[in-house]
Design an enzyme around this catalytic site. Structure first.
Site, mmCIF file in Angstrom:
data_model
loop_
_atom_site.group_PDB
_atom_site.id
_atom_site.type_symbol
_atom_site.label_atom_id
_atom_site.label_comp_id
_atom_site.label_asym_id
_atom_site.label_seq_id
_atom_site.Cartn_x
_atom_site.Cartn_y
_atom_site.Cartn_z
ATOM 1 N N SER A 39 -52.066 -20.453 -7.828
ATOM 2 C CA SER A 39 -51.842 -20.106 -9.230
ATOM 3 C C SER A 39 -53.162 -20.160 -9.995
ATOM 4 O O SER A 39 -54.043 -20.965 -9.680
ATOM 5 C CB SER A 39 -50.852 -21.101 -9.832
ATOM 6 O OG SER A 39 -50.233 -20.595 -10.987
ATOM 7 N N PRO A 40 -53.334 -19.297 -11.005
ATOM 8 C CA PRO A 40 -54.568 -19.356 -11.802
ATOM 9 C C PRO A 40 -54.684 -20.692 -12.521
ATOM 10 O O PRO A 40 -53.755 -21.114 -13.207
ATOM 11 C CB PRO A 40 -54.410 -18.187 -12.777
ATOM 12 C CG PRO A 40 -52.942 -17.885 -12.806
ATOM 13 C CD PRO A 40 -52.412 -18.246 -11.467
ATOM 14 N N GLN A 79 -56.359 -13.062 -13.067
ATOM 15 C CA GLN A 79 -55.540 -13.067 -14.281
ATOM 16 C C GLN A 79 -56.468 -12.801 -15.465
ATOM 17 O O GLN A 79 -57.446 -13.532 -15.660
ATOM 18 C CB GLN A 79 -54.850 -14.428 -14.450
ATOM 19 C CG GLN A 79 -53.909 -14.484 -15.654
ATOM 20 C CD GLN A 79 -53.378 -15.892 -15.872
ATOM 21 O OE1 GLN A 79 -54.114 -16.764 -16.353
ATOM 22 N NE2 GLN A 79 -52.127 -16.123 -15.518
ATOM 23 N N ALA A 98 -57.433 -17.759 -15.629
ATOM 24 C CA ALA A 98 -57.413 -16.918 -16.821
ATOM 25 C C ALA A 98 -58.838 -16.541 -17.197
ATOM 26 O O ALA A 98 -59.666 -17.399 -17.489
ATOM 27 C CB ALA A 98 -56.735 -17.647 -17.976
ATOM 28 N N TYR A 136 -50.694 -17.971 -25.541
ATOM 29 C CA TYR A 136 -51.891 -17.171 -25.760
ATOM 30 C C TYR A 136 -51.516 -15.848 -26.432
ATOM 31 O O TYR A 136 -50.369 -15.645 -26.818
ATOM 32 C CB TYR A 136 -52.656 -17.012 -24.449
ATOM 33 C CG TYR A 136 -53.102 -18.350 -23.881
ATOM 34 C CD1 TYR A 136 -53.837 -19.237 -24.672
ATOM 35 C CD2 TYR A 136 -52.776 -18.746 -22.596
ATOM 36 C CE1 TYR A 136 -54.238 -20.474 -24.189
ATOM 37 C CE2 TYR A 136 -53.166 -19.981 -22.102
ATOM 38 C CZ TYR A 136 -53.897 -20.847 -22.905
ATOM 39 O OH TYR A 136 -54.288 -22.080 -22.427
ATOM 40 N N CYS A 144 -57.464 -22.875 -14.887
ATOM 41 C CA CYS A 144 -58.741 -22.899 -15.595
ATOM 42 C C CYS A 144 -59.621 -24.034 -15.081
ATOM 43 O O CYS A 144 -59.163 -25.176 -14.949
ATOM 44 C CB CYS A 144 -58.513 -23.055 -17.095
ATOM 45 S SG CYS A 144 -57.796 -21.590 -17.871
ATOM 46 N N ARG A 167 -51.174 -27.529 -9.366
ATOM 47 C CA ARG A 167 -51.690 -28.888 -9.144
ATOM 48 C C ARG A 167 -51.624 -29.298 -7.679
ATOM 49 O O ARG A 167 -52.494 -30.029 -7.192
ATOM 50 C CB ARG A 167 -50.924 -29.881 -10.022
ATOM 51 C CG ARG A 167 -51.317 -29.804 -11.490
ATOM 52 C CD ARG A 167 -50.468 -30.746 -12.334
ATOM 53 N NE ARG A 167 -50.904 -30.746 -13.723
ATOM 54 C CZ ARG A 167 -50.536 -29.847 -14.636
ATOM 55 N NH1 ARG A 167 -49.737 -28.853 -14.285
ATOM 56 N NH2 ARG A 167 -50.973 -29.926 -15.876
#
Length: 355
Positions: free
Chosen positions: A22-23, A99, A57, A181, A25, A323
């Site tokens: 998963s993206p 992403q 992202a 966002y 940051c 995670r």
């Protein structure tokens, strides 16, 4: 066969298993550039056997960043460092994805380990952009309400980001329409108070996202997949709902979106989220069934059996792990052993394969 390790074909791609990084940051860029941290972080997950490795992202403009240290794709000069990463991921028989995002009113903040507070004027802060001048919560700066011309400019920023993503060698692009966002801010009546063609009705609130989706699909062509991350609900009365997410997903599939990455929340501090293992998986199941579109499940998926059951029970087509991949870059290799699936290991690591 173990369902988690069955291939999945989307357009011209064959994904070797159903596990997605998963993206996440990293807040580790300077001026938007990817660096050795990103190469090692993402590359190790590809070595670990993920079917898709998705880059965090990535901002389509400087104003679209969350922090000064966000990854960016708003300059042609950003492309070569990203290309180095996609080349490595492909070399591990994994698929590189990106992403692309605009942080909206949640931009201009410090990094999480620096307190995550809004930047002060002497910290090179910037005025954030949003559908309406509504702060995320009391005490936060008021964002600038985007004009029609500014909305059109952001649509072009997403077009150019898609062009650069292709040049960088990505095979999947995902639009970030979740977690409070910019796209999510337009979707939700909690943050969108406009009275023009971009506010009010459901049809108006989804207009901006649909316009960007159409432009990105034009750039991306017909061979490669487009994903979209959606907050399926705001978890707030009067906010965005799962029913609206289903209706939007039905429309998005006609615009060339191949998969809905089903998350939730992030647009209001009033949200009441019943956190627990697999708490968001039912959203992926409903959207998959009621919109007849591929979905990804995300959120506190930590065990191989959990991931296998999601795919085997038809609740989603992919599982996105965040995670758990930070804890275990080699989750897919370990999951395959636990579930009894035969998968290829990197030849450099073969001597460590469990028996």
């Amino acid at each position: 066969m173990v369902k988690l390790f069955e291939p999945l074909v989307i357009r011209s791609l064959q994904i070797k298993n159903r596990i997605v990084v998963s993206p996440m940051c990293q807040y580790s860029s300077e001026d938007g550039f990817a660096n050795d941290w990103h190469l090692v972080h993402l590359g190790s997950r590809a070595v670990g056997g993920a079917g898709i490795v998705m880059v965090e992202a990535t901002a389509v403009s400087p104003a679209g960043r969350i922090t000064h240290n966000d990854l960016g794709i708003y300059r042609d000069e950003h492309v070569p460092a990203l290309k180095r990463i996609t080349d490595f991921i492909k070399g591990q028989n994994s698929i590189p994805a990106i992403q692309i995002a605009h942080a909206g009113r949640k931009g201009s903040h410090r990094r999480p380990w620096e307190g995550a507070a809004a930047l002060k004027e002497n910290e090179n802060s910037w005025t954030t952009e949003a559908p309406s001048p509504v702060a995320f919560k009391e005490g936060k700066p008021l964002p600038h309400e985007l004009s029609i011309e500014e909305i059109e400019a952001i649509i072009e920023q997403f077009r150019q980001a898609a062009r650069r993503a292709l040049a960088a060698g990505f095979s999947i692009i995902e639009l970030h329409a979740a977690h409070g966002y910019l796209f999510h801010e337009f979707l939700s009546p909690l943050s969108n108070k406009r009275t023009d063609d971009y506010g009010g009705s459901f049809e108006n609130r989804i207009r901006f996202l649909l316009q960007v989706t159409e432009e990105v699909r034009k750039i991306w062509g017909e061979e490669l997949p487009v994903f979209l991350r959606l907050s399926a609900t705001d978890w707030v009365e009067g906010g965005w709902t799962i029913e609206e997410s289903i209706a939007l997903s039905n429309i998005l599939k006609t615009k060339g979106v191949d998969l809905i990455d089903c998350s939730s929340g992030g647009n209001s501090p009033a949200q009441k989220i019943p956190l627990g293992p697999l708490y968001q998986t039912p959203f992926a199941g409903r959207i998959k069934k009621e919109a007849a579109i591929l979905t990804g499940a995300v959120g506190l998926i930590t065990k191989a059996k959990e991931a296998e059951d999601i795919i085997a029970n038809g609740q989603a087509d992919l599982v996105f792990l965040a995670r758990e991949f930070l804890r275990d870059p080699y989750f897919p290799l370990h999951a395959a052993h636990e579930l009894g699936a035969q998968v290829a290991w990197p030849v450099q690591y073969e001597r460590a394969r469990p028996t």
